[in-house]
Write a protein that holds these residues in place. Sequence first.
Motif, PDB file in Angstrom:
ATOM      1  N   GLN D   5     -34.344 -62.586 -38.983  1.00 15.21           N
ATOM      2  CA  GLN D   5     -33.019 -63.143 -38.690  1.00 15.21           C
ATOM      3  C   GLN D   5     -32.309 -63.464 -40.002  1.00 15.21           C
ATOM      4  O   GLN D   5     -32.733 -64.355 -40.729  1.00 15.21           O
ATOM      5  CB  GLN D   5     -33.162 -64.407 -37.840  1.00 15.21           C
ATOM      6  CG  GLN D   5     -33.752 -64.113 -36.461  1.00 15.21           C
ATOM      7  CD  GLN D   5     -34.123 -65.373 -35.706  1.00 15.21           C
ATOM      8  OE1 GLN D   5     -34.249 -66.444 -36.288  1.00 15.21           O
ATOM      9  NE2 GLN D   5     -34.311 -65.243 -34.405  1.00 15.21           N
ATOM     10  N   ASN D   6     -31.274 -62.700 -40.311  1.00 19.84           N
ATOM     11  CA  ASN D   6     -30.445 -62.931 -41.503  1.00 19.84           C
ATOM     12  C   ASN D   6     -31.277 -63.110 -42.773  1.00 19.84           C
ATOM     13  O   ASN D   6     -31.083 -64.031 -43.547  1.00 19.84           O
ATOM     14  CB  ASN D   6     -29.577 -64.174 -41.320  1.00 19.84           C
ATOM     15  CG  ASN D   6     -28.769 -64.081 -40.045  1.00 19.84           C
ATOM     16  OD1 ASN D   6     -28.165 -63.045 -39.767  1.00 19.84           O
ATOM     17  ND2 ASN D   6     -28.798 -65.143 -39.264  1.00 19.84           N
ATOM     18  N   VAL D   7     -32.195 -62.172 -42.978  1.00 18.41           N
ATOM     19  CA  VAL D   7     -33.111 -62.310 -44.105  1.00 18.41           C
ATOM     20  C   VAL D   7     -32.505 -61.747 -45.383  1.00 18.41           C
ATOM     21  O   VAL D   7     -31.996 -60.626 -45.408  1.00 18.41           O
ATOM     22  CB  VAL D   7     -34.443 -61.598 -43.802  1.00 18.41           C
ATOM     23  CG1 VAL D   7     -35.302 -61.525 -45.054  1.00 18.41           C
ATOM     24  CG2 VAL D   7     -35.174 -62.328 -42.682  1.00 18.41           C
ATOM     25  N   THR D   8     -32.552 -62.565 -46.447  1.00 18.73           N
ATOM     26  CA  THR D   8     -32.153 -62.120 -47.780  1.00 18.73           C
ATOM     27  C   THR D   8     -33.337 -62.327 -48.715  1.00 18.73           C
ATOM     28  O   THR D   8     -34.005 -63.352 -48.642  1.00 18.73           O
ATOM     29  CB  THR D   8     -30.946 -62.927 -48.280  1.00 18.73           C
ATOM     30  OG1 THR D   8     -29.842 -62.651 -47.413  1.00 18.73           O
ATOM     31  CG2 THR D   8     -30.577 -62.538 -49.715  1.00 18.73           C
ATOM     32  N   LYS D   9     -33.576 -61.311 -49.524  1.00 17.52           N
ATOM     33  CA  LYS D   9     -34.704 -61.417 -50.455  1.00 17.52           C
ATOM     34  C   LYS D   9     -34.262 -60.885 -51.820  1.00 17.52           C
ATOM     35  O   LYS D   9     -33.748 -59.788 -51.914  1.00 17.52           O
ATOM     36  CB  LYS D   9     -35.880 -60.575 -49.942  1.00 17.52           C
ATOM     37  CG  LYS D   9     -37.031 -60.440 -50.911  1.00 17.52           C
ATOM     38  CD  LYS D   9     -37.787 -61.735 -51.081  1.00 17.52           C
ATOM     39  CE  LYS D   9     -38.745 -61.696 -52.248  1.00 17.52           C
ATOM     40  NZ  LYS D   9     -39.281 -63.013 -52.580  1.00 17.52           N
TER      41      LYS D   9
END
Lengths: 297, 297, 228, 228
Positions: D5-9
């Motif tokens: 869910q709305n992952v930023t890396k």
Amino acid sequence: MPYAVKEMASNLWRNRLMTLAAVLTVAVSLSLVGAALLLNQGVSRAVGKWRGGVELIVYMTPAGQPYPAATPAQIRAVRDQLSRDPEVKSFRYVGPAQSYREAKQYFSSQPDLLKVLKPDDLPTSFRIVLRHADQAAALGRRFEHQPGVYRVLYNRQAVDAMLRVTDVMQIVIAALAVVLLLSALVLILNAIRVAIFARRREVAVMKLVGATNWFIRVPFMLEGLVQGLVGALVAAGAVFGMGHLVSYLIAHFQANLFRYALVTGHQVALTVAAVIVLGAVIGTGASALGVRRFLEV
Amino acid sequence: MPYAVKEMASNLWRNRLMTLAAVLTVAVSLSLVGAALLLNQGVSRAVGKWRGGVELIVYMTPAGQPYPAATPAQIRAVRDQLSRDPEVKSFRYVGPAQSYREAKQYFSSQPDLLKVLKPDDLPTSFRIVLRHADQAAALGRRFEHQPGVYRVLYNRQAVDAMLRVTDVMQIVIAALAVVLLLSALVLILNAIRVAIFARRREVAVMKLVGATNWFIRVPFMLEGLVQGLVGALVAAGAVFGMGHLVSYLIAHFQANLFRYALVTGHQVALTVAAVIVLGAVIGTGASALGVRRFLEV
Amino acid sequence: MIELQNVTKTYNHGAVIALRNCSVSIAKGEFVFLVGPTGSGKSTLLRLVLREELPDQGTIWVAGKNVCQLSRWKVPYLRRNIGCVFQDFRLLPTKTVFENVAFALEVIGRPRHVIAAQVPQILDLVGLARRRDALPHQLSGGEQQRVAIARAFVNRPLILLADEPTGNLDPDTSEDITRLLDRINRTGTTVVMATHNASIVDRMRRRVVALDQGRIMRDEARGVYGHV
Amino acid sequence: MIELQNVTKTYNHGAVIALRNCSVSIAKGEFVFLVGPTGSGKSTLLRLVLREELPDQGTIWVAGKNVCQLSRWKVPYLRRNIGCVFQDFRLLPTKTVFENVAFALEVIGRPRHVIAAQVPQILDLVGLARRRDALPHQLSGGEQQRVAIARAFVNRPLILLADEPTGNLDPDTSEDITRLLDRINRTGTTVVMATHNASIVDRMRRRVVALDQGRIMRDEARGVYGHV
Ligand SMILES: Nc1ncnc2c1ncn2[C@@H]1O[C@H](COP(=O)(O)OP(=O)(O)OP(=O)(O)O)[C@@H](O)[C@H]1O
Ligand SMILES: Nc1ncnc2c1ncn2[C@@H]1O[C@H](COP(=O)(O)OP(=O)(O)OP(=O)(O)O)[C@@H](O)[C@H]1O
Ligand SMILES: [Mg+2]
Ligand SMILES: [Mg+2]
């Protein structure tokens, strides 16, 4: 070759903990080597002093004993006999004054005892150097029961007992040194291995693009050499320090026989040189081994 | 956990040279620790003997001196004064017979000197224990010029000189031990690092398939523990050996003050225990550090 | 330029036969695809040319030298004639693009001014002049492979070996890289490329040498990947 | 089964953005292709699911657990639900086929009799029952990848992640491996496969999630590789 030096410095810095351990172990083990060498030199120097070549002492009976003191005639008789004996290389007579001086020096740490002693109480003696050391017992037996002779002392026995002790010490120190040198070798080997591993990508690329084998090896070998040498320099400092420590200990112990075990500056310098050469040898040896085992070509 | 033990054994065997170096360095450094501990115990035991609580000795003038020997009345006067003095905790009188016995023991290595000594030549003495050690000088000064008193000796001084020397030795040994313990730590750390590196594929797979962190860590930690413990056991053997060596050295040196520096079996056992505990601590510490630094989770 | 004569290579003391009696001759300036299923011996063949391994039997000529009889210390000089590119790029992660390429010249002892002149030129050729100060991890896979090619080619080798250079790349990027190798081949450099990428082989229509279980099964002047 | 869910890396303290605000949901029993050019974030997404990395923002649910809030010591237990296969096989070179597969059960503390029962069964499934005593280097690349799949699947995980499992393989062998993964998927295991292999994706017609520069560009139920 500035590239090699740069690489080496960066290798050493990356593994500074290991470098430190390797340097310290080299330092400790070489210090022990130095200590063993110094002890050896000190002892052989002291043995010379202790013996002064003298293997036999004939004491004449002093005053104040239950039996009569040696007469001048009896003393002369011993002197004459010694002059004539072909086994005697040389001898000297130590009279009452010098005996007292020696005793004063000997017991300088025990002033109360010194005050008890009087010059006349001390036996005068003949210090005899033999042509063949093994004749000491035979000669001694001839004088033992001569009138006026108080006692015959075989200097060799005391010195030999002392030598056995210092031999044990030297062996213990040398054994420790050897064990630690092995550790030092493994530590340097390891530092090189880790450096090679850390640089495996560079090494692979260098081989690929055609860098010569020595170009690849030299930085790692320098690394081992520097570790060995720096350790040796520290050990050299320790050897100098040991000279001072020994004098301090001798001064405080006032250990009778050991007071001559001081080594000359020349001997210390030689020992320092030996330690440094050994450090370089270990460093280079470890490097060569490390590069051989862990760097394929 | 047989898996961990199997893995550990195989790790140790793969890097046997490094394992050997680590074990030997642990052994040498812990032996030095043991030596320092034994020396410390021996010295404090000897100090007790040396002093026997005695801080002050008043010697009465013996016969054969330029001035008259102490009369029984003079001796009695000193005794009375000592009984009355509130600073004196206890004292005992050492007569001619016991003085001679002591001297015989003291000079057992110098028989020619012994023959010179006669019981009457030796001063009798009062061995005094004070309530406050710092009063020694004040009390001594009071007796110094009393008729029949030959000399006042402050035992403390000789013992203190000796203590300074043994302190220096202990510091040197302890410093060497600390340096070598650091090396030992780095060697163990390295053995673990190399083992982890050699097993990196296994470790990666283990993490992937969900082996727990402790399952992965334990074999490497055991490795360090075993190295520390084996080194400690070798050092424990060395500590036992040192007990014998010390007696041998004392017997041969016949070093006057040091003859009391023998340690009891109980003290040796305690030292051995300390050495083993220290080995375990180092092994575990190195393991924990190594696993932390070189094994990601 | 490269000639293998009846070359056999085994591993594990003969337990694994990687190449069986292979003969192949590659002339100067050719572009050759080396294809074949996994384990067929493509990488082994390239390693033999690089003299990373010695053959069990047969002789190998590279750039006019019999590499089987080359003494050890001469191997680095042989390798200066051969550029190499791999699937996994093999860049140095702590060095910039410029430094990675310059490194190849530094370690063979080229003087500074030569490096300063040649590296920008080669970065221009591979189209990375503007990224010269980037670190490898800041680049895409295709850009990283370009850096690797620049490094392999900066010393102007006679031969460029590429072992699955597009194995880690997506189809578009693979296409780009192959085009770059083609451009390098046009400067006269012999290029040998081992690959599984059927579509590239089929589109390029260059010489194809197909291996299977260590045997050369096909050697066609304008071949296709084919399914062996 | 897997939900982002709305992952930023990002990597390198935000210098490299590997995933930008990605949301994707994969149900139990699905077979998903993850495609996209090199550096688009496919491997990063798989590493996040495995909890080898933590996301900068967003939440990730795997097998009913929020992996971002999972305490460290529970991670191994999460991973027992996830099998993993990589391009480079990652087999232990000194262990036989049987031992490689058994190792996965040993190190999670399965008793001997369970190992003795399950390993032959799984080797049968991947078609390597007759090669159980071979060492990895005696196997072809395709066979090695089968061993890796057997190892990943022997513990019957709920999820199987495959990061370019055919990257090192020739087209025929790649086809075989994909068919094997498909077979595993039919047993109810969720399979996520990152790949560059366009022909396989195009032929299988399964769900395709396409990434580009860390963004999800496409998510089609019966998609093709496409050229982004
Ligand atoms: N160092 C080695 N030790 C033992 N066997 C090896 C080694 N290198 C290669 N082999 C074996 O030699 C054979 C040929 O291997 P090679 O790597 O040349 O194949 P390849 O065509 O490059 O395969 P791929 O397409 O998978 O890269 C294989 O069976 C392989 O297992
Ligand atoms: N450990 C890392 N440190 C720094 N940057 C990283 C790291 N791993 C990946 N990256 C960067 O994150 C981005 C996404 O990488 P990722 O490996 O997920 O891509 P990918 O889609 O798997 O590519 P490929 O097809 O080449 O495998 C890339 O720009 C890459 O350089
Ligand atoms: Mg190959
Ligand atoms: Mg990837």
